[in-house]
Design an enzyme around this catalytic site. Structure first.
Site, PDB file in Angstrom:
ATOM      1  N   LYS A 120      31.694  43.437  47.825  1.00 49.70           N
ATOM      2  CA  LYS A 120      31.238  43.228  46.454  1.00 49.70           C
ATOM      3  C   LYS A 120      30.141  44.245  46.143  1.00 49.70           C
ATOM      4  O   LYS A 120      29.281  44.508  46.991  1.00 49.70           O
ATOM      5  CB  LYS A 120      30.705  41.798  46.321  1.00 49.70           C
ATOM      6  CG  LYS A 120      30.269  41.391  44.930  1.00 49.70           C
ATOM      7  CD  LYS A 120      29.834  39.930  44.938  1.00 49.70           C
ATOM      8  CE  LYS A 120      29.402  39.428  43.574  1.00 49.70           C
ATOM      9  NZ  LYS A 120      29.027  37.990  43.626  1.00 49.70           N
ATOM     10  N   SER A 199      31.664  35.450  40.188  1.00 49.35           N
ATOM     11  CA  SER A 199      31.167  36.828  40.136  1.00 49.35           C
ATOM     12  C   SER A 199      31.786  37.702  41.220  1.00 49.35           C
ATOM     13  O   SER A 199      31.839  38.913  41.077  1.00 49.35           O
ATOM     14  CB  SER A 199      29.643  36.866  40.222  1.00 49.35           C
ATOM     15  OG  SER A 199      29.174  36.532  41.494  1.00 49.35           O
ATOM     16  N   SER A 223      30.321  31.462  43.386  1.00 45.79           N
ATOM     17  CA  SER A 223      30.858  32.811  43.198  1.00 45.79           C
ATOM     18  C   SER A 223      31.681  33.343  44.362  1.00 45.79           C
ATOM     19  O   SER A 223      32.297  34.405  44.248  1.00 45.79           O
ATOM     20  CB  SER A 223      29.725  33.792  42.879  1.00 45.79           C
ATOM     21  OG  SER A 223      29.252  33.564  41.578  1.00 45.79           O
TER      22      SER A 223
END
Length: 521
Positions: A120, A199, A223
């Site tokens: 990420k 996210s 998330s």
């Protein structure tokens, strides 16, 4: 305390049922024939585990360079429709060649040697920009690797690149869609080109498409678990403090963590084993257990005699197709010897589970300002504080097109660390006590729930959850089964999740659901 009751079970079932041997378990659904880029060295990238890839490399049938090339080819061919990748590492292939040379010389660092991963884009890398999806951090390269990345590299893993995300870990504006960032654009689910959730959206979509052996996400509240659920992945949201956050762009230090998102429990456990443990750079890890072998728990985990709480109220509130998937999961747990006990303790929390949301603004400002002034050189945008980020964004309404009310509200906070730490500690303590009471009341080992339903509850306590694919709702929408436990119960949860996975094998790749994902399929 609400009265609980043991679910009726077939007489004698718990005395006679044992775990289904792995060789008798159904196989995972693999890639369709039209996915011509799914095979390498006779392995299907959608079903091959890191252990399978290691065996092929050990036998000389596969190299890390060839594996990197296979993932890069998949990304080039398929990601245009999902936009899950933020950036690819220009030296990933060279790193693979170096690790191949180490292998030929007799040096193998462990189960992640030569294994490509995607991160990420808020997990810091000293040789690749780390941006949180913000135009204000475009091109920003941290001074050093995050602890997560340093440990993965030491274990022999390859950073293949960065995955897109919801900007600032989904803290820009309530109207902003999941998966959108001003720098990366919109991530779309590979299953239906819809909402990728959470996210860690790019990590979820990239993992679902087998663009790397595994991916990493981060979670403040849901998330990791939410995108893992809707993208057909295993996700581990670790106990806060088990995995260092040093070098990860913060949202709320009081609740943040990082964790793996993979296609199997075994792979998630291998990644967690590599990164977990104390880190002097993160005080939250000071009492974290060291040297825990989560991979061993995945191999040996059992559900026989394990007491699992569940909410009949939540089950009854599900729509018909979702309830069918959940009922099938509960039946599998029973068949593996789990004792299911009805409890509504966590269901009755109401809005308490999202109390952490009110603590985020001050925490975010305090710790983001510290990150911007200590962890990175001044970005080309010139921002050195959250106030600067808000001002910079105002120049680009075409990029920051959903507004930035959450950023503005956070920038107006005092940004006092001590205040943030006191608030988050108070909530974690209170919510931890609630979960522990629910577990202790009926001598429960964990609580199970449909999808990521208790993500906010676990996040507010800083407690761990492991989510595993439970099937497809209406034969098209993935959903997971979550195992929530007490602080540092991560190893036990990995074992329960692995035992369920072995017995169910419910993951279906998006290439078998969405016939538009592969051109000409």
């Amino acid at each position: 305390m609400r009265t609980t009751r043991l679910l009726p079970l077939v007489a004698g079932l718990l005395l006679t049922v044992t775990a289904i041997p792995s060789e008798a378990a159904p196989r995972f659904a693999g890639s369709p024939a039209c996915d011509t880029r799914a095979k390498v060295a006779g392995l299907d990238l959608q079903t091959a585990t890191a252990a399978d890839l290691q065996a092929a490399m050990r036998a000389g049938r596969l190299t890390s360079v060839r594996l990197v090339d296979a993932y890069l080819a998949r990304i080039k061919a398929y990601d245009a429709k999902t936009n899950s990748i933020r950036a690819l590492h220009p030296k990933a292939r060279a790193e693979a060649a170096r690790l191949d040379a180490e292998r030929r010389a007799g040096k193998v660092r462990g189960p992640l040697h030569g294994i490509p991963l995607l991160l990420k884009d808020n997990i810091g890398t000293k040789d690749l920009p780390t941006t949180a999806g913000s135009i204000a951090l475009e091109g920003s390269v941290p001074f050093q690797d995050s602890t997560v990345v340093a440990r993965l590299r030491a274990a022999g893993a390859i950073v293949l690149g960065k995955a897109n995300l919801s900007e600032w870990a989904n803290w820009v504006d309530l109207s902003m869609p999941n998966g959108y960032s001003s720098l990366g654009g919109q991530v779309l689910s590979a299953y239906d080109f819809g909402d990728p959730l959470g996210s860690s959206s790019g990590s979820g979509v990239a993992g679902s498409m087998a663009f790397a052996t595994g991916t990493f996400g981060s979670e403040t509240s849901g998330s990791i678990l939410s995108p893992a659920s809707v993208n057909g992945l295993v996700g581990i949201k670790p106990t806060r403090g088990l995995v260092s956050r040093s070098g990860v762009i913060p949202l709320a230090e009081g609740f943040d963590t990082a964790g793996p998102m993979t296609r199997t429990v075994a792979d998630a456990a291998a990644l967690l084993t590599a990164v977990a443990g104390p880190d002097a750079a993160d005080n939250a890890t000071s009492d974290a257990p060291a040297g825990v072998d989560f991979a061993a728990a995945a191999r040996t985990g059992s559900l026989n005699g394990v007491r699992l709480g569940f909410s009949a109220q939540r089950r009854d509130g599900l729509g018909g197709p979702a309830r069918e998937v959940y009922d099938a999961a509960l039946d599998t747990l029973r068949a593996q010897g789990a004792v299911l006990v009805e409890t509504e303790e966590l269901e009755d929390l109401g809005q308490l589970g999202i109390a952490e949301i009110g603590l985020i603004p001050n925490d975010f400002k305090a710790h983001l300002d510290a990150y911007l002034t200590t962890a990175i050189p001044t970005p080309k945008s010139g921002v050195r504080s959250l106030v600067d980020v808000v001002a910079y964004n105002q120049q680009f309404p075409d990029k920051v097109k959903y507004g930035q009310r959450l950023l503005i509200a956070s920038a107006a906070q005092p940004g006092v660390r001590e205040l943030a730490q006191a608030g988050s500690l108070g909530l974690r303590t209170a919510m931890g006590e609630v979960i522990d009471r629910a577990l202790e009341a009926d001598d429960l080992d964990a609580v199970v729930v449909h999808g990521p339903a208790y993500a906010n509850v676990g996040a507010s306590a800083g407690y761990p959850t492991v989510i595993v694919p439970a099937g497809l709702v209406n034969d098209e929408d993935p959903v997971g089964l979550s195992f929530l436990g007490s602080r540092y119960a991560d190893r036990a949860l990995v074992g329960y999740a692995s035992a369920y996975e072995r017995a169910s094998r419910k993951r279906v790749p998006p290439t078998r659901v969405n016939d538009e994902i592969i051109p000409g399929c």
